[in-house]
Design a protein around this motif. Structure first.
Motif, PDB file in Angstrom:
ATOM      1  N   THR A  33     -32.123   8.321 -41.674  1.00 16.55           N
ATOM      2  CA  THR A  33     -33.223   8.934 -40.917  1.00 16.55           C
ATOM      3  C   THR A  33     -33.395  10.393 -41.307  1.00 16.55           C
ATOM      4  OG1 THR A  33     -32.800   7.436 -39.067  1.00 16.55           O
ATOM      5  CG2 THR A  33     -34.120   9.400 -38.618  1.00 16.55           C
ATOM      6  N   MET A  34     -32.292  11.114 -41.455  1.00 11.38           N
ATOM      7  CA  MET A  34     -32.384  12.526 -41.824  1.00 11.38           C
ATOM      8  C   MET A  34     -33.026  12.688 -43.204  1.00 11.38           C
ATOM      9  SD  MET A  34     -31.139  13.831 -39.119  1.00 11.38           S
ATOM     10  CE  MET A  34     -31.745  12.343 -38.290  1.00 11.38           C
ATOM     11  N   GLU A  35     -32.642  11.811 -44.119  1.00 10.27           N
ATOM     12  CA  GLU A  35     -33.205  11.876 -45.470  1.00 10.27           C
ATOM     13  C   GLU A  35     -34.700  11.565 -45.457  1.00 10.27           C
ATOM     14  OE1 GLU A  35     -30.745   9.061 -47.406  1.00 10.27           O
ATOM     15  OE2 GLU A  35     -28.991  10.391 -47.512  1.00 10.27           O
ATOM     16  N   VAL A  40     -40.317  13.667 -46.071  1.00  9.93           N
ATOM     17  CA  VAL A  40     -41.692  13.866 -45.604  1.00  9.93           C
ATOM     18  C   VAL A  40     -42.006  15.349 -45.483  1.00  9.93           C
ATOM     19  CG1 VAL A  40     -43.242  13.581 -43.627  1.00  9.93           C
ATOM     20  CG2 VAL A  40     -41.851  11.656 -44.412  1.00  9.93           C
ATOM     21  N   LEU A  41     -41.114  16.098 -44.865  1.00 14.19           N
ATOM     22  CA  LEU A  41     -41.361  17.524 -44.644  1.00 14.19           C
ATOM     23  C   LEU A  41     -41.413  18.287 -45.965  1.00 14.19           C
ATOM     24  CD1 LEU A  41     -39.058  18.013 -41.524  1.00 14.19           C
ATOM     25  CD2 LEU A  41     -41.565  17.987 -41.554  1.00 14.19           C
ATOM     26  N   ARG A  47     -39.439  23.781 -46.575  1.00 14.52           N
ATOM     27  CA  ARG A  47     -38.032  23.780 -46.982  1.00 14.52           C
ATOM     28  C   ARG A  47     -37.224  23.250 -45.813  1.00 14.52           C
ATOM     29  NH1 ARG A  47     -33.732  27.717 -46.990  1.00 14.52           N
ATOM     30  NH2 ARG A  47     -35.131  29.304 -46.108  1.00 14.52           N
ATOM     31  N   THR A  48     -36.286  22.365 -46.061  1.00 16.97           N
ATOM     32  CA  THR A  48     -35.541  21.747 -44.969  1.00 16.97           C
ATOM     33  C   THR A  48     -34.047  21.952 -45.126  1.00 16.97           C
ATOM     34  OG1 THR A  48     -35.276  19.592 -46.056  1.00 16.97           O
ATOM     35  CG2 THR A  48     -37.293  19.931 -44.763  1.00 16.97           C
ATOM     36  N   TYR A 313     -45.578   6.671 -41.289  1.00 12.31           N
ATOM     37  CA  TYR A 313     -44.463   7.556 -40.956  1.00 12.31           C
ATOM     38  C   TYR A 313     -44.729   9.021 -41.319  1.00 12.31           C
ATOM     39  CZ  TYR A 313     -39.557   9.028 -40.543  1.00 12.31           C
ATOM     40  OH  TYR A 313     -38.392   9.652 -40.191  1.00 12.31           O
ATOM     41  N   PRO A 314     -45.250   9.333 -42.505  1.00 19.36           N
ATOM     42  CA  PRO A 314     -45.518  10.752 -42.801  1.00 19.36           C
ATOM     43  C   PRO A 314     -46.462  11.389 -41.788  1.00 19.36           C
ATOM     44  CG  PRO A 314     -45.574   9.459 -44.809  1.00 19.36           C
ATOM     45  CD  PRO A 314     -45.497   8.477 -43.681  1.00 19.36           C
ATOM     46  N   TRP A 315     -47.496  10.644 -41.368  1.00 12.81           N
ATOM     47  CA  TRP A 315     -48.390  11.181 -40.336  1.00 12.81           C
ATOM     48  C   TRP A 315     -47.623  11.489 -39.057  1.00 12.81           C
ATOM     49  CZ3 TRP A 315     -49.173   8.514 -35.684  1.00 12.81           C
ATOM     50  CH2 TRP A 315     -50.040   9.144 -34.799  1.00 12.81           C
TER      51      TRP A 315
END
Length: 345
Positions: A33-35, A40-41, A47-48, A313-315
């Motif tokens: 999930t984190m990946e 997406v971000l 930057r994440t 999902y990206p939305w």
């Protein structure tokens, strides 16, 4: 674009407690999930970084210096564990996604949430909190009843044994919940109708209520007696049991209006997922609200709902972030909220 710190508690890092139930950390997150969130971000230009929301988070935040946090942190301890990270972020004046401290504290506590909803006249099943198995049973509660932990998510503590037909079984189940999960038990009328889950995204006055998703457990796990248990969520890979509910237009509007009212009466922000169950006549009743809904693509209910309405999902991820940016006065694209977007609560 911004430096976005993703805050969460990973299952692999969860503390091991003596005699803990196997599902006690069911609502924690996975690296997958984190990946997915980070991908997406980053694709949107941000930057994440990922920060485990543990006791060292204060020092990590000071070193990481994010512009905004994407908060998924469930916490480990305490009766308001989902409110702890929002409180820390507000102390540090760091913007974050999702609901604020008081809402997160209320929504985790199913008993308190139902009390709030009832005070606003929203339909929720008759209920009672049991602090001990010896508490007197409210004479207005009639069997069969349903017993579950008052402060857990992802179906933790929900099994076929949660349905009790008599007082002996009730007290045995309450004793188990209180001892195993170290919290009061919620006892409520058992509703035998359809189970629905409804996403809400946006902030007043522009909000979108997803079409209700029906949970048809008997199609894939008949032994679960129709319950959306942790067993189902963790072990059933065939997600055909989740689909848009076929409801008459009037009932569809009623369900969506009830979900929106549930979201707004506890001052939820940006996003939530509301669970409902119907009685034999089809009347919907509020069960609970998740103000930190799961964000695992293709698995969690809300991302599936986003796929069902062809937004994706990206939305979903970008809209949640942009809604938070908008609230904090940070420059961001206008959140894309589908139409129709408003039902009066």
């Amino acid at each position: 674009m911004y430096h976005v710190a993703i805050l969460a508690n990973l299952k692999k890092n969860a503390p091991k407690l003596p005699d803990q139930p196997p599902d006690v950390w069911a609502d924690l997150d996975s690296e997958h999930t984190m990946e997915a969130l980070a991908e997406v971000l980053q694709h949107s230009g941000h930057r994440t970084s990922f920060l485990e929301a543990d006791v060292d988070l204060l020092d990590k935040l000071r070193a990481d210096r994010p512009d905004i946090c994407f908060n998924l942190a469930e916490g480990h301890y305490g009766d308001s564990r989902e409110a702890q990270i929002p409180a820390l972020l507000e102390l540090l004046k760091i913007p974050y996604t999702g609901s604020r401290v008081l809402t997160q504290a209320i929504s985790l506590d199913k008993v308190m949430t139902k009390r709030v909803w009832r005070s606003f006249g929203l339909r929720t099943a008759p209920f009672q909190a049991f602090n001990t198995p010896d508490d007197l049973l409210d004479p207005e509660l009639k069997f069969p009843l349903f017993v579950k932990p008052s402060r857990e998510g992802t179906g933790a503590g929900v099994t076929t044994n949660s349905i009790v037909e008599n007082e002996r079984d009730l007290r045995e189940r309450v004793a188990y919940v209180v001892e195993a999960y170290q919290q009061p038990a919620l006892v409520e009328a058992y509703l035998t109708g359809r189970e629905l889950t409804v996403g809400v995204i946006g902030n007043a006055p522009r909000q979108f209520v997803f079409p209700p998703i029906e949970v048809r457990i008997n199609d894939v796990a008949p032994g679960e007696r129709g319950l959306y248990s942790n067993y189902v969520k963790a072990n059933i890979e065939d997600l055909s049991y989740l689909s848009i509910a076929e409801l008459e237009p009037q009932r569809m509007a009623e369900v969506r209006q009830l979900a929106l009212a549930a979201h707004n009466t506890i001052n939820s922000l940006d996003v939530s997922r509301v669970d409902l169950r119907c009685d034999e006549e089809g009347n919907p009743y509020l069960l609970e609200i998740n103000t930190l809904p799961g964000m695992s693509p293709g698995f969690s209910d809300l991302p599936i709902a986003a796929d069902v309405i062809h937004m994706g999902y990206p939305w979903l991820v970008n809209t949640i972030l942009n809604l938070a940016c908008q609230r904090y006065g940070l420059a961001a694209p206008e959140p894309l909220i589908p139409e129709p977007f408003q039902f009066k609560a």
